[in-house]
Write an enzyme that holds these catalytic residues in place. Structure first.
Site, PDB file in Angstrom:
ATOM      1  CG  HIS A 124      -1.813   1.142   1.370  1.00 18.08           C
ATOM      2  ND1 HIS A 124      -3.184   1.037   1.247  1.00 18.08           N
ATOM      3  CD2 HIS A 124      -1.581   2.459   1.632  1.00 18.08           C
ATOM      4  CE1 HIS A 124      -3.737   2.224   1.420  1.00 18.08           C
ATOM      5  NE2 HIS A 124      -2.774   3.104   1.666  1.00 18.08           N
ATOM      6  CD  GLU A 125       1.527   3.354   3.728  1.00 12.32           C
ATOM      7  OE1 GLU A 125       1.638   4.435   3.110  1.00 12.32           O
ATOM      8  OE2 GLU A 125       0.553   3.090   4.461  1.00 12.32           O
ATOM      9  CG  HIS A 128       0.242   6.049  -0.579  1.00 13.30           C
ATOM     10  ND1 HIS A 128      -0.849   6.389  -1.356  1.00 13.30           N
ATOM     11  CD2 HIS A 128      -0.266   5.606   0.609  1.00 13.30           C
ATOM     12  CE1 HIS A 128      -1.956   6.156  -0.668  1.00 13.30           C
ATOM     13  NE2 HIS A 128      -1.629   5.670   0.512  1.00 13.30           N
TER      14      HIS A 128
END
Length: 227
Positions: A124-125, A128
């Protein structure tokens, strides 16, 4: 200050038994044991988090692919991407990770259930991180923020069928046909709600809906939703 011997081996076992039974335990010793116990647990969590992080960087197809994609985007930059950009630490909030464009990725060692939860969180990160490099995201712009949250929740694997079913089950409104999209939308709204420029959860939902179609359909750098 305690010596390292107080926190290991027989001496730690003795202190633990004394704490549990209360026999001969002074208030000062009780406080000292509780502080030492917390420090031991934090160290254990930290070491485990880094162990899992290193394993994922070596073996996880999703994590490895995202690192390769980030490295390609980062060519020519003075700031090289490596494992120093992914740190483990204690988090007071109920979140499993975070991203900062200058500091990198944070994995919340005290909120990660297991190795696979860390994989989803790190993936997820990393999305980003990729988005920030590719599109120079303004994280205070709600539409920018919402779009990256939609992509991160959709592509990281955190909203795949089994994970969402474990979290919610049929009794909490889980629908097989649209479970993935419902999960992505819900998690994006929660994240955008925490943006300082967001007025309310309803405001966050409105922003997520406005960018939904284009952002959910954008699976870059993957060809499709992989996990």
């Amino acid at each position: 200050m305690n010596s390292s011997g107080d926190n290991a081996g027989f001496e730690w076992w003795r202190r633990t038994m004394q704490y549990k039974t209360g026999i001969g335990l002074t208030p000062e010793e009780k406080t000292r044991y509780e502080d030492d116990s917390k420090a031991r647990e934090l160290k254990k969590e930290c070491l485990k988090c880094y162990e899992y992080r290193d394993w994922m960087l070596k073996y996880s197809p999703t994590v490895r692919f995202m690192v390769q994609a980030i490295t390609k985007l980062n060519k020519g930059s003075d700031s090289k991407f490596d494992d120093s950009k992914i740190i483990c630490d204690y988090c007071p909030d109920w979140k499993s990770g975070g991203f900062h464009p200058e500091l990198g990725i944070l994995l919340c060692q005290n909120r990660l259930r297991d190795k696979w939860h860390l994989e989803d969180t790190l993936s997820h990160e990393l999305i980003h991180y990729f988005d920030d490099l590719k599109w120079q995201i303004d994280w205070l712009n709600l539409k920018h923020h919402a779009c990256s949250e939609i992509r991160a929740s959709s592509l990281s694997g955190e909203c795949r069928f089994w994970e969402e079913f474990k979290r919610r089950g049929f009794r909490t409104g889980f629908h097989v046909a649209r479970g993935h999209q419902d999960c992505v939308r819900r998690r994006a709204i929660i994240s955008v709600s925490g943006n300082p420029n967001c007025q309310s959860k309803e405001h966050a939902a409105k922003i997520v809906d406005e960018v939904w179609d284009s952002c959910f359909a954008d699976t870059r750098p993957f060809d499709e939703i992989y996990r």
